[in-house]
Design a protein around this motif. Structure first.
Motif, PDB file in Angstrom:
ATOM      1  N   LYS A 123      12.851  96.294  20.022  1.00  0.00           N
ATOM      2  CA  LYS A 123      13.899  96.873  20.732  1.00  0.00           C
ATOM      3  C   LYS A 123      15.260  96.875  20.310  1.00  0.00           C
ATOM      4  CE  LYS A 123      14.542  99.358  25.281  1.00  0.00           C
ATOM      5  NZ  LYS A 123      13.964  99.214  26.703  1.00  0.00           N
ATOM      6  N   TYR A 124      15.803  95.636  20.223  1.00  0.00           N
ATOM      7  CA  TYR A 124      17.240  95.147  20.140  1.00  0.00           C
ATOM      8  C   TYR A 124      17.798  94.637  18.743  1.00  0.00           C
ATOM      9  CZ  TYR A 124      16.854  96.083  24.999  1.00  0.00           C
ATOM     10  OH  TYR A 124      16.653  96.763  26.457  1.00  0.00           O
ATOM     11  N   TRP A 156      11.254  92.278  22.549  1.00  0.00           N
ATOM     12  CA  TRP A 156      12.510  92.218  22.615  1.00  0.00           C
ATOM     13  C   TRP A 156      13.109  92.615  21.163  1.00  0.00           C
ATOM     14  CZ3 TRP A 156      16.676  91.736  25.910  1.00  0.00           C
ATOM     15  CH2 TRP A 156      17.971  91.519  25.490  1.00  0.00           C
TER      16      TRP A 156
END
Length: 484
Positions: free
Chosen positions: A442-443, A439
């Motif tokens: 990616k974000y 997570w």
């Protein structure tokens, strides 16, 4: 002589004195439990009491969720003083404790203090220290903590825990005294619309160079826009139902997205196994090495590995981004966790000798990597990505997440070890970390060398709602030119 830099260093030194006391709080339970188990101890404990002594700091922090709201209303300094005073009271009670109940009461005060102390320390550093030294200041908090943990674990073999408690009163006491000297956060003053005071505080901390003036200019523009929007919608908010207004707040992208990022980032530390090893150091090493003297030396080696990792962190931050260090160090931590789990399982099945030190080597590697990447960087990023306007509510959620994660991870750990074994809990941590890093990679945005305003714009603004500040921005630039 760079006077603004020295002033920032003075503010950071107050924070680091608080970190020293926090390190003592994290390191003492391991020593405390071990000394209370001895036959000559006047205080008797069982497994249930032992787990509460190790984990009560977590739930004890939940009542301090009111402090972030106080910080939004009355400033950052009051939050620092309240948290430091709570920690100091906890140490004083511990000095006179004569029962397990009194020990737990003392830890309740300490737990309430250290949770908000970490939050307010990260907020103060992020708002009052320039971006170039912000990362170093944040990770220095972790370095001081781990050094003090090492000292407490070492001293615990020779000094009574009450003596350690008395010595730990001094750094937090000095931190409280020094907080009376430095000014209020310029970002908070701007948030409250007190731009003159904010300007004076900013100049005291950062000087009048071109880069500082550009940063305070961007801060003023953003906060004037926010205050203007608040005034224009004030009457409409009064007519809206409370739940509808609350829903509009929490459903905003600039609120829920940073909060979820914060949850994932904090999970990287609390559910990595690093905290487990710090608090249950003697017990965990004792399961790997049966000889008490060798186990003590092994515990010190693991603590030294943690210190080495924390020292490596600021060095690496000079050359690499926050996320790069976090992800690479996290990936290596997962590898060492899997290796530790595998070795322990093979020892249980008899394939590897029970007196083998392979698992110890693997744990040392894990502590170096996890302390480098997971000890402070997640907390720093989690603080930096929260928009200024949401730091009251987000600060309370920050404390709740830390408190629940701290107590839950430490309270259930002995029972997980009892049912799944050491290899089972290490494997569980490896899986949790894997999901977290997917997570984050990616974000979660990068924050290194970025101003808080530019990080906030990542969540608040997009290409469609960018506004052009013509007259207002010009007026603000004229206002700031008067500073020069």
């Amino acid at each position: 002589m760079n006077i603004p830099f020295l002033r920032q260093l003075f503010v950071v030194s107050s924070i680091l004195l608080g970190a020293a006391s926090t390190g003592g709080i994290l390191g003492l339970p391991s020593v405390l439990v071990e000394q209370l188990k001895k036959n000559d101890s006047l205080i008797e404990i069982d497994l249930e009491t032992e787990t509460w002594i190790a984990s009560v700091h977590g739930f004890a922090g939940i009542p301090s969720i009111i402090i972030p709201f106080m910080m939004q209303c009355w400033g950052r300094k009051i939050g620092f003083r309240c948290s430091g005073l709570s920690v100091l009271i906890g140490w004083i009670i511990l000095c006179f404790a004569n029962s397990s109940g009194t020990v737990i009461i003392a830890e309740v005060f300490q737990g309430a203090g250290i949770k908000i102390l970490l939050v307010v320390s990260m907020v103060i550093i992020s708002e009052m220290v320039e971006p170039k030294i912000r990362n170093i200041s944040i990770v220095s908090y972790g370095i001081i903590q781990t050094v003090v943990i090492l000292v407490v674990h070492t001293a615990g073999n020779f000094i009574h825990w009450k003596t350690i408690s008395l010595l730990m009163c001094f750094p937090i006491g000095l931190a409280l005294i020094s907080s009376c000297i430095w000014p209020e956060s310029p970002a908070w003053l701007a948030y409250k619309g007190r731009f003159d005071e904010s300007r004076n505080s900013f100049i005291w901390l950062r000087g009048k160079n071109k880069q500082s003036l550009a940063e305070v200019n961007a801060l003023f523009i953003a906060q004037r826009e926010f205050l203007h929007s608040q005034l224009s919608t004030k009457s409409s908010k009064r007519s809206k139902p409370l739940m509808r207004a609350l829903w509009q707040k929490i459903s905003g992208r600039d609120f829920y997205l940073p909060i979820f990022h914060m949850f994932v980032l904090l999970s990287c530390y609390f559910w990595s196994g690093n905290l487990l090893i710090v608090v249950y150091a003697i017990r965990i090493v004792g399961k790997i090495i049966e000889n008490k003297e060798s186990a003590f030396i092994a515990m010190i080696v693991i603590d030294v590995a943690s210190v080495i990792g924390n020292i490596c962190c600021p060095i690496l931050l000079k050359y690499f981004a926050n996320k790069t260090i976090l992800l690479i160090g996290g990936a290596l931590s997962i590898v060492f966790l899997i290796c530790s789990s595998t070795i322990l399982y093979l020892q249980e099945t008899g394939i590897v000798a029970t007196d083998s030190l392979l698992c110890l080597y693997s744990l040392v590697g894990f502590m170096v990597c996890s302390s480098t990447a997971l000890f402070m960087i997640p907390f720093g990023i989690a603080t930096e990505i929260i928009p200024l306007r949401h730091r009251g509510v987000a600060g309370s959620l920050y404390i709740i997440l830390m408190s629940v994660s701290y107590t839950t991870s430490l309270k259930i750990a002995p029972y997980i070890i009892l049912h799944l074994g050491m290899h089972g809990i290490f494997l569980m941590y490896a899986f949790i970390l894997s999901f977290c890093f997917i997570w984050i990679g990616k974000y979660v945005p990068e924050t290194k060398n970025k101003t808080l305003q530019s990080i906030e714009d990542h969540f608040v603004k997009n290409s469609k709602d960018q506004k052009v500040f013509t007259d207002e921005e010009t007026d603000e630039n004229i206002y700031l030119n008067d500073i020069k």
